[in-house]
Design a protein around this motif. Structure first.
Motif, PDB file in Angstrom:
ATOM      1  N   ILE A 270       1.256  -0.422  -2.070  1.00 41.53           N
ATOM      2  CA  ILE A 270       0.328   0.248  -1.151  1.00 41.53           C
ATOM      3  C   ILE A 270      -0.884   0.764  -1.915  1.00 41.53           C
ATOM      4  O   ILE A 270      -2.028   0.638  -1.457  1.00 41.53           O
ATOM      5  N   ALA A 271      -0.658   1.350  -3.088  1.00 40.93           N
ATOM      6  CA  ALA A 271      -1.764   1.873  -3.886  1.00 40.93           C
ATOM      7  C   ALA A 271      -2.699   0.762  -4.338  1.00 40.93           C
ATOM      8  O   ALA A 271      -3.928   0.926  -4.319  1.00 40.93           O
ATOM      9  N   GLU A 272      -2.162  -0.373  -4.745  1.00 41.87           N
ATOM     10  CA  GLU A 272      -3.002  -1.490  -5.183  1.00 41.87           C
ATOM     11  C   GLU A 272      -3.854  -2.016  -4.032  1.00 41.87           C
ATOM     12  O   GLU A 272      -5.054  -2.274  -4.198  1.00 41.87           O
ATOM     13  N   LYS A 273      -3.256  -2.178  -2.858  1.00 39.55           N
ATOM     14  CA  LYS A 273      -4.013  -2.676  -1.708  1.00 39.55           C
ATOM     15  C   LYS A 273      -5.031  -1.649  -1.229  1.00 39.55           C
ATOM     16  O   LYS A 273      -6.157  -2.007  -0.863  1.00 39.55           O
ATOM     17  N   ALA A 274      -4.655  -0.370  -1.241  1.00 37.58           N
ATOM     18  CA  ALA A 274      -5.598   0.672  -0.827  1.00 37.58           C
ATOM     19  C   ALA A 274      -6.775   0.769  -1.792  1.00 37.58           C
ATOM     20  O   ALA A 274      -7.922   0.958  -1.374  1.00 37.58           O
ATOM     21  N   ALA A 275      -6.524   0.634  -3.092  1.00 42.08           N
ATOM     22  CA  ALA A 275      -7.603   0.675  -4.081  1.00 42.08           C
ATOM     23  C   ALA A 275      -8.553  -0.505  -3.895  1.00 42.08           C
ATOM     24  O   ALA A 275      -9.783  -0.353  -4.005  1.00 42.08           O
ATOM     25  N   ALA A 276      -8.005  -1.683  -3.594  1.00 40.87           N
ATOM     26  CA  ALA A 276      -8.858  -2.852  -3.356  1.00 40.87           C
ATOM     27  C   ALA A 276      -9.740  -2.639  -2.128  1.00 40.87           C
ATOM     28  O   ALA A 276     -10.938  -2.963  -2.145  1.00 40.87           O
ATOM     29  N   VAL A 277      -9.155  -2.103  -1.060  1.00 45.35           N
ATOM     30  CA  VAL A 277      -9.946  -1.832   0.147  1.00 45.35           C
ATOM     31  C   VAL A 277     -11.024  -0.798  -0.145  1.00 45.35           C
ATOM     32  O   VAL A 277     -12.170  -0.926   0.310  1.00 45.35           O
ATOM     33  N   LEU A 278     -10.685   0.226  -0.896  1.00 44.70           N
ATOM     34  CA  LEU A 278     -11.642   1.281  -1.228  1.00 44.70           C
ATOM     35  C   LEU A 278     -12.834   0.720  -1.991  1.00 44.70           C
ATOM     36  O   LEU A 278     -13.996   0.994  -1.653  1.00 44.70           O
TER      37      LEU A 278
END
Length: 302
Positions: A270-278
């Motif tokens: 979740i953190a990796e995908k959220a960081a990419a979206v950010l």
């Protein structure tokens, strides 16, 4: 004539060695600038690639529109992503007009005295103050004084306060950088001060102003300390909640929470995908704000 020529022919030219040294220093400095510039660009591109390549391939629509999960895996970021954009838009609507107005006033109308110099020092100081100070200010205003709790309104206004000093200084310096000849030409053609500001100073300095807006927009979208203190670490549980008094957890806060506090099994993913979206949204914000400049440049060429 022959003696003078002989002396001039035998005497070494003191400027020749200095010219050669200057050329060597110039080439060395140019090489140094190229090396530092290329290394910086490669570092930035490598950092972006490292973040995006871990998260973007795993993105799904269910993740972008789903609700966050506290315990079960497979949670999404829908409300937090919406809150991030919602809070950013409200903060920019507040800070851009006020920041530009303050910058124009300091550049065009403010008298040159010690008080205005002190005001400029204060603005510059506020521009470098840690964001958590603005978060504490937001708590004092919205949580303690107005007693409205942790809300989107408190987070958005606190972010606007965070953006104001930067926008003020950027606008002032951009207006001051406009050649005085253009301003005098507008006055000579019969333009008023207001017409000169709207039709000459702002269009000429628009590139620098929009660059400043991009910087504060990206900073505000990725801000977490202010949001944690003024908008909270939860959402209302609805995807499209436009209420200004709802909890306002943003994507950056959710990323911090997942990495530090959450107990979901897929917290790392979740953190990796959220960081990419950010990161992707921050890049998209810069592109969107650059569109008016590209259109203006295209019209100018035509």
């Amino acid at each position: 004539m022959s003696t003078r020529g002989k002396i001039s022919g035998n005497t070494p030219n003191p400027f020749a060695s200095r010219r050669g040294l200057n050329q060597f220093n110039n080439r060395l400095f140019t090489l140094l600038v190229w090396v530092v510039g290329i290394c910086t660009v490669l570092f930035i591109c490598g950092l972006l690639f490292l973040i995006l390549q871990k998260g973007l391939p795993k993105l799904e629509w269910s993740f972008l529109s789903g609700l966050p999960s506290e315990i079960e895996e497979g949670g999404g970021i829908g409300p937090t992503l919406f809150n991030s954009i919602y809070v950013l838009v409200i903060s920019l609507v507040i800070s851009i007009p006020l920041g530009m107005a303050a910058g124009i006033y300091l550049a065009e109308f403010a008298p040159d005295n010690k008080f205005i110099a002190f005001v400029r020092i204060c603005v510059e100081g506020l521009a470098s103050v840690p964001s958590i100070i603005f978060g504490l200010f937001g708590i004092a205003i919205f949580v303690e004084a107005f007693q409205i709790g942790l809300t989107i309104l408190g987070g958005a206004v606190s972010l606007a306060f965070l953006n104001l000093p930067v926008l003020t200084r950027v606008t002032e310096e951009a207006i001051r950088a406009v050649p005085i000849e253009m301003k005098n030409a507008s006055f000579a053609l019969g333009g008023t001060h207001l017409q000169t500001i709207l039709r000459v100073l702002i269009p000429v300095s628009l590139n620098s102003i929009i660059t400043g807006i991009c910087l504060v927009a990206g900073r505000a979208f990725g801000e977490s300390a202010v949001i944690i203190l003024t908008a909270g670490v939860t959402t209302s549980g609805e995807m499209w909640d436009f209420s200004l008094f709802s909890p306002g957890e943003t994507l950056a806060v959710h990323l911090w929470y997942v990495q530090s506090e959450a107990i979901v099994p897929d917290a790392t993913e979740i953190a990796e995908k959220a960081a990419a979206v950010l990161v992707f949204v921050v890049l998209l914000i810069n592109v969107i704000f650059r569109v008016p400049l590209w259109l203006n440049a295209r019209k100018t060429r035509v």
